[in-house]
Design a protein around this motif. Structure first.
Motif, mmCIF file in Angstrom:
data_model
loop_
_atom_site.group_PDB
_atom_site.id
_atom_site.type_symbol
_atom_site.label_atom_id
_atom_site.label_comp_id
_atom_site.label_asym_id
_atom_site.label_seq_id
_atom_site.Cartn_x
_atom_site.Cartn_y
_atom_site.Cartn_z
ATOM 1 N N GLN A 19 0.183 -38.526 8.614
ATOM 2 C CA GLN A 19 1.497 -39.001 8.180
ATOM 3 C C GLN A 19 1.369 -39.452 6.722
ATOM 4 O O GLN A 19 1.199 -40.644 6.446
ATOM 5 N N PRO A 20 1.441 -38.507 5.797
ATOM 6 C CA PRO A 20 1.116 -38.810 4.400
ATOM 7 C C PRO A 20 2.029 -39.872 3.788
ATOM 8 O O PRO A 20 1.603 -40.625 2.912
ATOM 9 N N LYS A 21 3.268 -39.943 4.285
ATOM 10 C CA LYS A 21 4.224 -40.899 3.705
ATOM 11 C C LYS A 21 3.674 -42.320 3.702
ATOM 12 O O LYS A 21 4.019 -43.145 2.858
ATOM 13 N N LYS A 22 2.837 -42.615 4.679
ATOM 14 C CA LYS A 22 2.302 -43.973 4.789
ATOM 15 C C LYS A 22 1.491 -44.353 3.555
ATOM 16 O O LYS A 22 1.375 -45.536 3.210
ATOM 17 N N LYS A 60 2.877 -25.845 -4.249
ATOM 18 C CA LYS A 60 1.478 -25.728 -4.699
ATOM 19 C C LYS A 60 0.520 -26.010 -3.552
ATOM 20 O O LYS A 60 -0.505 -26.642 -3.721
ATOM 21 N N LEU A 61 0.880 -25.530 -2.396
ATOM 22 C CA LEU A 61 0.086 -25.837 -1.213
ATOM 23 C C LEU A 61 -1.365 -25.395 -1.365
ATOM 24 O O LEU A 61 -2.290 -26.076 -0.926
ATOM 25 N N ARG A 105 0.737 -37.201 -1.783
ATOM 26 C CA ARG A 105 2.062 -37.471 -2.347
ATOM 27 C C ARG A 105 2.900 -36.197 -2.359
ATOM 28 O O ARG A 105 4.068 -36.197 -1.981
ATOM 29 N N LYS A 106 2.262 -35.107 -2.750
ATOM 30 C CA LYS A 106 2.980 -33.825 -2.760
ATOM 31 C C LYS A 106 3.454 -33.475 -1.361
ATOM 32 O O LYS A 106 4.515 -32.898 -1.170
ATOM 33 N N MET A 107 2.638 -33.836 -0.354
ATOM 34 C CA MET A 107 3.041 -33.547 1.024
ATOM 35 C C MET A 107 4.275 -34.355 1.405
ATOM 36 O O MET A 107 5.261 -33.814 1.884
ATOM 37 N N TRP A 108 4.218 -35.692 1.156
ATOM 38 C CA TRP A 108 5.350 -36.490 1.636
ATOM 39 C C TRP A 108 6.589 -36.311 0.774
ATOM 40 O O TRP A 108 7.692 -36.591 1.222
ATOM 41 N N ILE A 144 -8.911 -38.139 7.211
ATOM 42 C CA ILE A 144 -7.542 -37.857 6.767
ATOM 43 C C ILE A 144 -7.476 -36.508 6.062
ATOM 44 O O ILE A 144 -6.593 -35.688 6.328
ATOM 45 N N GLY A 145 -8.445 -36.278 5.178
ATOM 46 C CA GLY A 145 -8.465 -35.004 4.456
ATOM 47 C C GLY A 145 -8.619 -33.815 5.379
ATOM 48 O O GLY A 145 -7.999 -32.760 5.176
ATOM 49 N N LEU A 146 -9.429 -33.995 6.409
ATOM 50 C CA LEU A 146 -9.673 -32.913 7.360
ATOM 51 C C LEU A 146 -8.424 -32.607 8.177
ATOM 52 O O LEU A 146 -8.001 -31.451 8.304
ATOM 53 N N ILE A 147 -7.823 -33.663 8.722
ATOM 54 C CA ILE A 147 -6.658 -33.475 9.583
ATOM 55 C C ILE A 147 -5.452 -32.999 8.775
ATOM 56 O O ILE A 147 -4.558 -32.343 9.309
ATOM 57 N N ALA A 148 -5.431 -33.335 7.479
ATOM 58 C CA ALA A 148 -4.321 -32.895 6.630
ATOM 59 C C ALA A 148 -4.294 -31.380 6.525
ATOM 60 O O ALA A 148 -3.227 -30.772 6.439
#
Lengths: 110, 110
Positions: free
Chosen positions: A69-72, B93-94, B84-87, A18-22
Motif C-alpha cells: 500500500q504505497p500511499k502509506k 515509467k513503470l 510515490r509514483k505508484m500512489w 516492501i520492494g519485493l512485494i511491490a
DNA sequence: TATATGTGCAATCAATCGATTGCACAATGA
DNA sequence: TCATTGTGCAATCGATTGATTGCACATATA
C-alpha cells in the motif's frame, strides 16, 4: 507497541520486503525464500508492515498474498518535504519556518 | 552499531529535534529545554544524528550550535520515490520503477 | 584565582527488537 | 479419512535502544 511507518521502514529487511512485494504480490513463504531468515521471522516483519498499513492482504485458499500500500509512505514523504525544499534550494516558496532558518543562520555567523 | 538515516528518523524525539534545529541552530541545552527528557538523553540523540550526517556542528566558545543537513534526507526520499509514483498513479515509467526496485534489492543483500 | 556553566562520556537499567524453535490449525490432495 | 502444506501465534533468547545518574573537562565570569 509503537507501530508507525517511520519505525516500520527503519529495518532494512522490511524495506527489502516492501520492494519485493511491490514488484509482485507474494505469500510469506515466497518472501521467505528470498531471504536468509526463517519464515516466522518474515511473518513477523509482515505483521508489523500490516499493522502500520504498509501492506494489504489478498487471501487465496490457504495462501495469503500480500500487497504493498504505497500511499502509506506519503506520511514519510510529507515529513521530508519541507527539508527537500531546503536541500533543493527552492527558497521562493518557503514557509516561515524555513525563512527563519535562513535568517538565523546568516545572523549567527561571526 | 547501525547508523543509517532510516534508523535515525525512526525515533519521534529525533524527528522533533531535527524539526526544531531546522528552524534555528541550537545548543544541546536549548534543545533539551523543549523536551521532557534530560540533557544527556538529548545529547545522545544528537550524537546519533551527527553520526549519520543529519546534523552539523558550529562551535561558538563553549557552546555548540547544531545545524540540520537536510540533504542527507535525500537517501530516504530516493527510496520512497518509486512508491510515490505508484500512489500518485503515474505508471508511465513503470519499467523504471521495476528496475529501481531490482537494483535496490540486489544492493541491500547481506 | 575560584566558581559557575555548557558539554561529552561511561556505567547502568528496563524495555523493545529481531530472530529462532515449537506448536496449533485450516486448506489441500492422496 | 489421513498426510501434507501454508500460515499464524506463543515462548524464548541475545542484542540493541532510550533513558537516567554521575563524573570529567573546557570555557566563561566573578
Amino acid at each position: 507497541m509503537r507501530r508507525d511507518v517511520f519505525q516500520a521502514i527503519a529495518d532494512p529487511t522490511r524495506r527489502d520486503i516492501i520492494g519485493l512485494i511491490a514488484k509482485k504480490p507474494m505469500t510469506p513463504n515466497g518472501v521467505a525464500e528470498s531471504f536468509g531468515v526463517s519464515r516466522q521471522a518474515i511473518s513477523k516483519h509482515i505483521q508489523i508492515l500490516l499493522e502500520c498499513g504498509l501492506l494489504g492482504i489478498n487471501p487465496q485458499g490457504r495462501e495469503r498474498y500480500y500487497t504493498v500500500q504505497p500511499k502509506k509512505l506519503a506520511e514519510v514523504a510529507d515529513w521530508i518535504d519541507p527539508f527537500r525544499k531546503m536541500w533543493e534550494g527552492r527558497f521562493e516558496k518557503l514557509d516561515d519556518i524555513i525563512n527563519t532558518l535562513k535568517n538565523e543562520q546568516n545572523g549567527s555567523e561571526k
